[in-house]
Every structure is written in C-alpha cells, then in structure tokens.
Design a protein around this motif. Structure first.
Motif, PDB file in Angstrom:
ATOM      1  N   VAL A  19     -50.697  16.335  27.896  1.00  0.00           N
ATOM      2  CA  VAL A  19     -49.995  15.132  28.343  1.00  0.00           C
ATOM      3  C   VAL A  19     -50.884  14.215  29.176  1.00  0.00           C
ATOM      4  O   VAL A  19     -50.532  13.067  29.431  1.00  0.00           O
ATOM      5  N   LEU A 265     -53.351   9.011  28.457  1.00  0.00           N
ATOM      6  CA  LEU A 265     -52.125   9.516  27.866  1.00  0.00           C
ATOM      7  C   LEU A 265     -52.422  10.522  26.767  1.00  0.00           C
ATOM      8  O   LEU A 265     -53.421  10.409  26.051  1.00  0.00           O
ATOM      9  N   ARG A 269     -45.610  10.803  20.754  1.00  0.00           N
ATOM     10  CA  ARG A 269     -44.466  11.620  20.399  1.00  0.00           C
ATOM     11  C   ARG A 269     -43.360  10.729  19.860  1.00  0.00           C
ATOM     12  O   ARG A 269     -43.423   9.504  19.976  1.00  0.00           O
ATOM     13  N   PHE A 271     -39.865   9.096  20.160  1.00  0.00           N
ATOM     14  CA  PHE A 271     -39.038   8.749  21.304  1.00  0.00           C
ATOM     15  C   PHE A 271     -37.596   8.537  20.881  1.00  0.00           C
ATOM     16  O   PHE A 271     -37.306   7.977  19.822  1.00  0.00           O
ATOM     17  N   ASP A 275     -35.787   7.659  26.560  1.00  0.00           N
ATOM     18  CA  ASP A 275     -37.176   8.059  26.767  1.00  0.00           C
ATOM     19  C   ASP A 275     -37.995   6.856  27.216  1.00  0.00           C
ATOM     20  O   ASP A 275     -37.787   5.734  26.751  1.00  0.00           O
ATOM     21  N   TRP A 277     -42.032   5.578  29.205  1.00  0.00           N
ATOM     22  CA  TRP A 277     -43.246   5.794  29.987  1.00  0.00           C
ATOM     23  C   TRP A 277     -43.012   5.158  31.346  1.00  0.00           C
ATOM     24  O   TRP A 277     -42.392   4.093  31.459  1.00  0.00           O
ATOM     25  N   PHE A 290     -44.359  10.580  30.984  1.00  0.00           N
ATOM     26  CA  PHE A 290     -43.157  10.525  30.166  1.00  0.00           C
ATOM     27  C   PHE A 290     -41.954  10.940  30.999  1.00  0.00           C
ATOM     28  O   PHE A 290     -42.007  11.938  31.724  1.00  0.00           O
ATOM     29  N   HIS A 292     -37.297  10.823  31.041  1.00  0.00           N
ATOM     30  CA  HIS A 292     -36.052  10.537  30.325  1.00  0.00           C
ATOM     31  C   HIS A 292     -35.011  10.130  31.366  1.00  0.00           C
ATOM     32  O   HIS A 292     -34.687  10.905  32.263  1.00  0.00           O
TER      33      HIS A 292
END
Length: 314
Positions: A19, A265, A269, A271, A275, A277, A290, A292
């Motif tokens: 990540v 980064l 993925r 999203f 979700d 950034w 990342f 949520h």
C-alpha cells in the motif's frame, strides 16, 4: 515493484498487498509497507447517534482514522456528497458552543439539501446574494471567536486553543464550489459593488486561511478535480490541508495532490461507493492512503434536517 510484490504474495499473506513504498533521501533503500486489504475498517451506523464523535476536534472517517482538527485545516473534497454529510452530522451531534459556532451548508444546485432548514441556496430568480451574506457572517464570526480566545489568553498569560476553551467546531460546507463561483458577476455594478466574484473569493480565502485558529473550517466540495481557469483556484488547493478524492482516478488525483505525491501509492484497486484516497497534515495521515467513509443505514437527509433544526434551536 509494488504490484509485482503484491501479485506474488501467497498462503497466509495472500490477503496482503503493498500500500506504500518509501525510499530514503539517497534512494539507496526502498521500504514496502504491506496491509491486509480485505480487512474492513468502515464504520457502520444504523442510527445517526452511532456517528457521535469522541470529542469536539475530531471527525471519524473509519475505525482507526480520524481528521484531527487541532493539526489540520480546511478540507478539499472531490466526488460524493454523502461522504461529506457524515462529517456534517458529526459536527451537528457535537452541538453549538455558545460562541457563534455554525454548521453552514451552501447548496447552489437547489438539490435535496436546499430543502432542509437553515441551508442557504439561490433565490427563485437565481440570485446568490443570500449566499454572499451567509459567507460574510461566517467570516465575521471568526473575528468574534478569535477575540474571545485572545481575551482568554490575556487572562491566563498563555495561548489558549479553541478546543481547550470549550469551543466546538464551526463548519462551512460549500457544495459544487466550481459551479458556485460562476454565479457571481466578474465585474461589480455601481448599484451593488460588493456583489461580485472578487468579494466571494475574498471571503472564502479569509475563511480558509484564517479560520482554523478560531475553530472555523471550510469543506470545499467539487464535482471534478479541476484547477483550470474558472475551476478551483490553486491558492485554495494549497490552503486545504485535508484532501479527499472519492472513487479516485489517477488524473483527478494528480490535480488534487500533484504527480509526485502519488509515486508512493501501491497497486490500483477496484473502488466502491464510499472508498476514497485521503491525506491530512495532522501528523498521522500526511501520506495519501485508502479509507472508506461511514456506511449510514438510516434516512440520511431526514436526520441531517432534524439535527440542523435542533442545532440552531439550542
């Protein structure tokens, strides 16, 4: 190397992925940070009270991630408005502080939020003077709150921060900021010299650059991450120390953070709604990561309207 490492993880590490990749100054060494990307950290709220913040200076984003307003400033958010509502609800749940705190929502689209109590929108003829007046009052409240803190500092002989003085966050949310700017005439008229784009830009600049010390913050929401002419002024992008991009794409992310910030980064993925950034200058989330935003399983706009009405009655 990050995607290659992630794709080769097997067995008990199969749920992990790179990540973040961080190189030392001399580029002699690269450290790869791995994380269980299947682990769910989102907050699931079945009622609005589940979002109650632990204190007056933090907004909960997900379990283990918060926006700490003691060390961060105003916020730039691109994408989904529902994520912003989770922050507004937390400010409303904290309640007013008796020192001019506000939760001011400006909706130039005249969409769902414009029907809620205390939300400022356009007049029937498309006039935006009410919006300008509301911004002016919010900017004036910064002076009053700062004066209160200065008096407290004089009494104690030391600097008094707004969160230590019992103040709650005062929040301005401007939806569709880019579209909002286009509503104001570029040139002022003789009849109404203050009703123009320069006045609007000046008020927003004052709020974003001077409000944090008095506990006053702006959330500037844009539909697309545009910093071109007629879009988001680069000064505001620089001044907003907390940035969120929902369902991110690399082209938009470059406009929010710049290309160099994106080099660390990990692998892309897929999203889903909520979700994003996220980065903030709070000392814990300076790197883009990342997150949520909360899942709200209750009538969001009904609760927002109820809390707005309650907030301004107290």
């Amino acid at each position: 190397m990050g995607p290659s490492i992630s794709s080769r993880l097997r067995g008990r590490f199969s749920r992990y992925a790179v990540v973040l990749a961080e190189a030392d100054v001399a580029c002699n060494q690269v450290t790869f940070f791995l994380e269980d990307v299947t682990l769910h950290r989102e907050i699931k709220a079945s009622r609005v009270e589940d979002l109650c913040p632990a204190n007056s200076y933090e907004f909960r984003v997900q379990n283990g991630t918060s926006i700490d307003l003691r060390t961060s400033g105003s916020m730039l958010i691109a994408g989904k408005t529902t994520g912003v509502i989770a922050l507004l609800l937390q400010a409303l749940l904290a309640g007013p502080d008796g020192h001019g705190s506000q939760v001011l929502i400006i909706d130039p689209k005249q969409a769902e939020p414009s029907r809620l109590p205390r939300v400022v929108s356009l007049n029937a003829d498309g006039d935006a003077r009410a919006i300008l007046s509301a911004l002016s009052r919010f900017a004036d409240s910064i002076k009053e709150r700062q004066s209160f803190l200065n008096d407290r500092s004089t009494e104690t002989g030391d600097a008094v921060h707004w969160w230590d003085a019992g103040l709650h966050v005062s929040l301005l949310f401007m939806d569709e900021y880019v579209a909002l700017r286009t509503l104001f005439p570029k040139r002022a008229s003789k009849e109404d010299p203050d009703y123009c784009l320069a006045t609007f830009d000046g008020l927003v600049k004052r709020i974003v650059t001077m409000g944090a010390s008095a506990g006053c913050y702006a959330i500037i929401s844009i539909a697309e991450a545009s910093v071109e002419e007629g879009g988001l002024p680069s000064m505001l992008r620089s001044a907003c120390s907390t940035r969120v991009l929902f369902k991110p794409t690399l082209p938009e992310a470059r406009l929010i953070w710049g290309a160099e910030r994106l080099l660390d980064l990990g692998a892309p993925r897929t999203f889903s709604p909520g979700d994003a950034w996220f980065s903030s200058t709070d000392g814990a989330h300076d790197r883009i990561g990342f997150v949520h935003f909360p899942i709200m399983d209750f009538p969001v706009y009904r609760e927002l309207g109820r809390l707005l009405d309650l907030y301004f009655r107290e």
